[in-house]
Design an enzyme around this catalytic site. Structure first.
Site, PDB file in Angstrom:
ATOM      1  N   LYS A 173      27.868 116.486 100.516  1.00 60.42           N
ATOM      2  CA  LYS A 173      28.082 115.421 101.494  1.00 60.42           C
ATOM      3  C   LYS A 173      27.201 114.220 101.186  1.00 60.42           C
ATOM      4  O   LYS A 173      26.067 114.367 100.708  1.00 60.42           O
ATOM      5  CB  LYS A 173      27.761 115.944 102.896  1.00 60.42           C
ATOM      6  CG  LYS A 173      28.634 117.112 103.329  1.00 60.42           C
ATOM      7  CD  LYS A 173      30.089 116.723 103.497  1.00 60.42           C
ATOM      8  CE  LYS A 173      30.945 117.890 103.946  1.00 60.42           C
ATOM      9  NZ  LYS A 173      32.346 117.527 104.126  1.00 60.42           N
ATOM     10  N   HIS A 304      42.891 120.086 101.847  1.00 58.97           N
ATOM     11  CA  HIS A 304      41.784 120.383 102.756  1.00 58.97           C
ATOM     12  C   HIS A 304      42.172 121.660 103.498  1.00 58.97           C
ATOM     13  O   HIS A 304      43.349 121.907 103.757  1.00 58.97           O
ATOM     14  CB  HIS A 304      41.585 119.235 103.744  1.00 58.97           C
ATOM     15  CG  HIS A 304      40.458 119.469 104.702  1.00 58.97           C
ATOM     16  ND1 HIS A 304      40.677 119.846 106.005  1.00 58.97           N
ATOM     17  CD2 HIS A 304      39.126 119.395 104.535  1.00 58.97           C
ATOM     18  CE1 HIS A 304      39.507 119.980 106.607  1.00 58.97           C
ATOM     19  NE2 HIS A 304      38.547 119.718 105.740  1.00 58.97           N
TER      20      HIS A 304
HETATM   21  C1  0YR Z   1      32.381 119.750 109.051  1.00 60.33           C
HETATM   22  N1  0YR Z   1      35.740 119.009 104.176  1.00 60.33           N
HETATM   23  C2  0YR Z   1      35.298 118.388 105.246  1.00 60.33           C
HETATM   24  C3  0YR Z   1      33.627 119.964 108.245  1.00 60.33           C
HETATM   25  C4  0YR Z   1      35.079 119.246 106.442  1.00 60.33           C
HETATM   26  C5  0YR Z   1      33.906 118.841 107.289  1.00 60.33           C
HETATM   27  O1  0YR Z   1      32.520 118.597 109.828  1.00 60.33           O
HETATM   28  O2  0YR Z   1      34.708 120.053 109.122  1.00 60.33           O
HETATM   29  O3  0YR Z   1      32.766 118.567 106.563  1.00 60.33           O
HETATM   30  O4  0YR Z   1      36.223 119.226 107.230  1.00 60.33           O
HETATM   31  O5  0YR Z   1      35.119 117.211 105.230  1.00 60.33           O
HETATM   32  O6  0YR Z   1      36.040 118.341 103.100  1.00 60.33           O
HETATM   33 MG    MG Z   2      36.146 116.282 103.533  1.00 58.56          MG
END
Ligand code: 0YR
Ligand code: MG
Length: 369
Positions: A173, A304
């Protein structure tokens, strides 16, 4: 076969560690509002969507299923999945208030349950129902890591552990609020994992265009596979400009609800890696449409997984545009056949259905509301 009854449920299961944070969200549990569709045959379908485990909004989703969709489904033939999807999506009172958000998440759960039922009725895994081949290997990249509430030392230790267990790609992140700090975190991880491992970063929609351009300029030598959700989710033109000027491929889609949203990004050249999520789109039916659309642009699809990969693994096996899928083990004790990774690749599910069937122990442990 006829649909005889509809039961809804909400599970809140803890995330692996004490709690995680990205640039926008902090959470301790993953929410699983879902539905069981029962029939006069001997099979039931399980479907669910994914949330940040906020009971008041989870209840809106299950209420929408129970009060608005269920009456339209009872008595119908569950095998007519796409026709039912069209009927539910275009039901005028729901269309008036929906087309995205709560009503769409609710429809995703229903649609997944119907596909699960259809594959169970055919006694084959969903990937086979969709025409996939069981030899198709889907590579896994681990995304239960890189969290913003971790120190750089934690990031490095976790990344090394993932490599040791066979992963060849990881995502971390960014979006701490300080671009130089983001860059330090990325640099530290890249240095730790070496140049042969795929490294992706995810800003979860936090930045304005100048922040994103600044980040791209500073990490130009880090060889990132993609930059995910750099800007506000709906900003087609901003992503188009960043894709043209930033020099890093753009990934997005986890917050997009419809095929129309995806079309705008693809047509504008605002996305390089397409990340549809069947639990935010209206289920498998709409996911397949988006994946086909991506194929027509010759763009890779890297879903996702708001379902924690259970259903998406079937879709990835079956769809020619998918070769890579993320893995997060947050719900691994919730399913009869949990998604599993071995040597950096997903294990092909074998049970009939969409791997969405919840274990009874998970209901006992995690059911809320
Ligand atoms: C935590 N994955 C994401 C999670 C995820 C988030 O907020 O839900 O990091 O969905 O971006 O790629
Ligand atoms: Mg994401």
């Amino acid at each position: 076969m006829k649909i005889t009854s509809i039961e809804t449920f909400i599970l809140h299961a803890p995330v692996t560690r004490q709690g995680i944070a990205d640039s926008t969200h902090r959470l301790t549990h993953w929410g699983v509002p879902g539905v069981i569709i029962r029939t006069d045959g001997d099979v039931s379908g399980f479907g669910y969507t994914g949330t940040h485990a906020h009971l008041p909004t989870d209840r809106l989703i299950t209420q929408c299923i129970a009060e608005s969709y269920a009456p339209l489904l009872i008595g119908s033939d569950p095998l007519e999945v796409r026709s039912l999807w069209t009927k539910l999506l275009h039901h005028p009172p729901l269309q008036w208030v929906g087309r995205a958000g709560i009503t769409h998440l609710a429809l995703s759960a229903v649609d997944i349950a119907l596909w699960d039922l259809k594959a169970k009725a055919a006694q084959i895994p969903l990937w086979k129902l969709l025409g996939g081949c069981g030899d198709e290997k889907v590579r896994a990249y681990n995304t239960d890591g890189g969290w913003l509430n971790w120190t750089i030392d934690q990031l490095i230790a976790d990344a090394r552990g993932l490599l040791a267990s066979g992963y060849r790609g990881i995502k971390i992140k960014v979006g701490t609020g300080c671009v130089p700090e983001d860059v330090r975190r990325v640099q530290a991880v890249r240095q730790a994992i070496g140049s042969d491992i795929d490294l992706m970063v995810d800003a979860n929609g936090r930045w304005l265009l100048p922040d994103a351009l600044d980040f791209c300029r500073r990490i130009a030598a880090m060889d990132l596979k993609w930059l995910e959700e750099p800007l506000w989710y709906d900003d087609v033109d901003g992503h188009r400009r960043l894709a043209a000027r930033g020099g890093v491929p753009i990934a997005l889609g986890e917050q997009l609800y419809t095929i129309d949203h995806f079309k705008q990004f693809m047509a504008a050249g605002a996305v390089d890696y397409v990340q549809p999520d069947a639990v935010r789109l209206a289920g498998i039916t709409e996911w397949l449409m988006v994946a086909d659309l991506a194929l027509s642009y010759r763009l890779p699809v890297v879903s996702h997984i708001g379902d924690m990969a259970q259903v998406h693994l079937h879709l990835a096996i079956a769809h020619p545009s998918c070769h890579l899928l993320e893995y997060i083990p947050w719900l691994s004790d919730c399913f009869e056949e949990p998604a599993a990774v071995s040597e950096g690749c997903f294990v092909t599910p074998q049970q009939p259905g969409a791997s969405s069937t919840i274990r009874s122990q998970a209901f006992e442990k995690y059911r809320v509301g």
